[in-house]
Write a protein that holds these residues in place. Structure first.
Motif, PDB file in Angstrom:
ATOM      1  N   SER A  33       0.842  -1.191   0.000  1.00 44.50           N
ATOM      2  CA  SER A  33       0.000   0.000   0.000  1.00 44.50           C
ATOM      3  C   SER A  33       0.882   1.248   0.000  1.00 44.50           C
ATOM      4  O   SER A  33       2.078   1.193   0.291  1.00 44.50           O
ATOM      5  CB  SER A  33      -0.905   0.007   1.234  1.00 44.50           C
ATOM      6  OG  SER A  33      -0.110   0.143   2.390  1.00 44.50           O
ATOM      7  N   VAL A  34       0.292   2.383  -0.322  1.00 41.48           N
ATOM      8  CA  VAL A  34       1.038   3.647  -0.380  1.00 41.48           C
ATOM      9  C   VAL A  34       1.577   3.991   0.999  1.00 41.48           C
ATOM     10  O   VAL A  34       2.723   4.435   1.146  1.00 41.48           O
ATOM     11  CB  VAL A  34       0.122   4.775  -0.909  1.00 41.48           C
ATOM     12  CG1 VAL A  34       0.817   6.120  -0.842  1.00 41.48           C
ATOM     13  CG2 VAL A  34      -0.315   4.468  -2.325  1.00 41.48           C
ATOM     14  N   ASN A  35       0.802   3.774   2.045  1.00 42.00           N
ATOM     15  CA  ASN A  35       1.244   4.089   3.411  1.00 42.00           C
ATOM     16  C   ASN A  35       2.456   3.247   3.819  1.00 42.00           C
ATOM     17  O   ASN A  35       3.403   3.761   4.423  1.00 42.00           O
ATOM     18  CB  ASN A  35       0.104   3.867   4.411  1.00 42.00           C
ATOM     19  CG  ASN A  35      -0.970   4.909   4.263  1.00 42.00           C
ATOM     20  OD1 ASN A  35      -0.706   5.994   3.747  1.00 42.00           O
ATOM     21  ND2 ASN A  35      -2.175   4.592   4.695  1.00 42.00           N
ATOM     22  N   SER A  36       2.413   1.945   3.492  1.00 38.81           N
ATOM     23  CA  SER A  36       3.540   1.101   3.884  1.00 38.81           C
ATOM     24  C   SER A  36       4.813   1.496   3.121  1.00 38.81           C
ATOM     25  O   SER A  36       5.914   1.454   3.656  1.00 38.81           O
ATOM     26  CB  SER A  36       3.224  -0.370   3.660  1.00 38.81           C
ATOM     27  OG  SER A  36       3.042  -0.642   2.289  1.00 38.81           O
ATOM     28  N   LEU A  37       4.650   1.914   1.840  1.00 39.27           N
ATOM     29  CA  LEU A  37       5.800   2.394   1.078  1.00 39.27           C
ATOM     30  C   LEU A  37       6.386   3.654   1.692  1.00 39.27           C
ATOM     31  O   LEU A  37       7.602   3.790   1.823  1.00 39.27           O
ATOM     32  CB  LEU A  37       5.417   2.666  -0.390  1.00 39.27           C
ATOM     33  CG  LEU A  37       5.300   1.462  -1.303  1.00 39.27           C
ATOM     34  CD1 LEU A  37       4.819   1.897  -2.667  1.00 39.27           C
ATOM     35  CD2 LEU A  37       6.625   0.754  -1.431  1.00 39.27           C
ATOM     36  N   GLU A  38       5.544   4.584   2.050  1.00 41.31           N
ATOM     37  CA  GLU A  38       6.019   5.829   2.658  1.00 41.31           C
ATOM     38  C   GLU A  38       6.739   5.541   3.972  1.00 41.31           C
ATOM     39  O   GLU A  38       7.788   6.124   4.259  1.00 41.31           O
ATOM     40  CB  GLU A  38       4.856   6.793   2.883  1.00 41.31           C
ATOM     41  CG  GLU A  38       4.354   7.420   1.609  1.00 41.31           C
ATOM     42  CD  GLU A  38       3.156   8.323   1.841  1.00 41.31           C
ATOM     43  OE1 GLU A  38       2.651   8.388   2.980  1.00 41.31           O
ATOM     44  OE2 GLU A  38       2.727   8.962   0.864  1.00 41.31           O
ATOM     45  N   ASN A  39       6.194   4.641   4.778  1.00 40.47           N
ATOM     46  CA  ASN A  39       6.832   4.299   6.054  1.00 40.47           C
ATOM     47  C   ASN A  39       8.212   3.662   5.837  1.00 40.47           C
ATOM     48  O   ASN A  39       9.165   3.947   6.562  1.00 40.47           O
ATOM     49  CB  ASN A  39       5.940   3.361   6.871  1.00 40.47           C
ATOM     50  CG  ASN A  39       4.710   4.057   7.393  1.00 40.47           C
ATOM     51  OD1 ASN A  39       4.676   5.286   7.494  1.00 40.47           O
ATOM     52  ND2 ASN A  39       3.669   3.291   7.691  1.00 40.47           N
ATOM     53  N   ASP A  40       8.300   2.783   4.832  1.00 40.76           N
ATOM     54  CA  ASP A  40       9.589   2.135   4.550  1.00 40.76           C
ATOM     55  C   ASP A  40      10.637   3.150   4.104  1.00 40.76           C
ATOM     56  O   ASP A  40      11.783   3.119   4.538  1.00 40.76           O
ATOM     57  CB  ASP A  40       9.432   1.063   3.478  1.00 40.76           C
ATOM     58  CG  ASP A  40       8.674  -0.154   3.976  1.00 40.76           C
ATOM     59  OD1 ASP A  40       8.542  -0.288   5.215  1.00 40.76           O
ATOM     60  OD2 ASP A  40       8.235  -0.962   3.135  1.00 40.76           O
ATOM     61  N   VAL A  41      10.216   4.064   3.212  1.00 36.38           N
ATOM     62  CA  VAL A  41      11.153   5.078   2.698  1.00 36.38           C
ATOM     63  C   VAL A  41      11.608   5.976   3.835  1.00 36.38           C
ATOM     64  O   VAL A  41      12.798   6.273   3.974  1.00 36.38           O
ATOM     65  CB  VAL A  41      10.509   5.891   1.553  1.00 36.38           C
ATOM     66  CG1 VAL A  41      11.357   7.099   1.207  1.00 36.38           C
ATOM     67  CG2 VAL A  41      10.316   5.004   0.347  1.00 36.38           C
TER      68      VAL A  41
END
Length: 160
Positions: A33-41
């Motif tokens: 999901s977009v949220n999980s990508l943002e958190n990883d970055v």
């Protein structure tokens, strides 16, 4: 069409899952999901300053250790350098002396051949070796004749 597949309830769920894509499917989405990508970055890019300082200090300590070991190794090699140079120079002098001796022997042989046969010949020429062998054979023959003459003189002296 989907209704006909539902009638096959004895089939495994993977088969029925591929038949209908509406509410009953249990296919999982593998895209994040977009949220999980943002958190990883953010978690990768945001590193606390204290962690960075610690890593930097560790790298500096490791680099200093490597430099210290390298300097110690160089000093150890430098301590033995004088002996190594002396050994090398001695081997060079020895090799030069051996070469000079070989050159002197070759020059003497060339001079002997020149004096014996009356003309100069290149030592690399195969006839040079033949002439040298011929000269040595004639010298041996002359020595034998001299010994025989001496023996004859002794016998004559004994008889008289």
């Amino acid at each position: 069409f989907c209704g006909s597949l539902r009638s096959f309830s004895s089939l495994p769920s993977s088969v029925t899952r591929l038949g209908c894509y509406h509410g009953r499917t249990n296919v999982q989405s593998f895209s994040p999901s977009v949220n999980s990508l943002e958190n990883d970055v953010v978690s990768v890019l945001h590193v606390p300053l204290s962690t960075l300082k610690e890593e930097s200090k560790l790298r500096m300590v490791e680099r200093e250790k490597k430099d210290k070991l390298r300097r110690e190794k160089m000093l150890k090699k430098e301590a033995g350098y004088a002996a190594l140079v002396a050994k090398y120079e001695a081997s060079q002098k020895k090799a030069e002396k051996a070469k000079d001796e070989q050159d002197a022997v070759l020059e003497r042989r060339m001079r002997e051949i020149h004096e014996y046969f009356g003309y100069w010949m290149d030592p690399k020429d195969p006839r040079f070796e033949l002439m040298l062998q011929q000269k040595e054979a004639q010298e041996k023959k002359a020595e034998k004749m001299a010994k025989r003459a001496e023996l004859v003189k002794k016998k004559i002296a004994e008889v008289m």
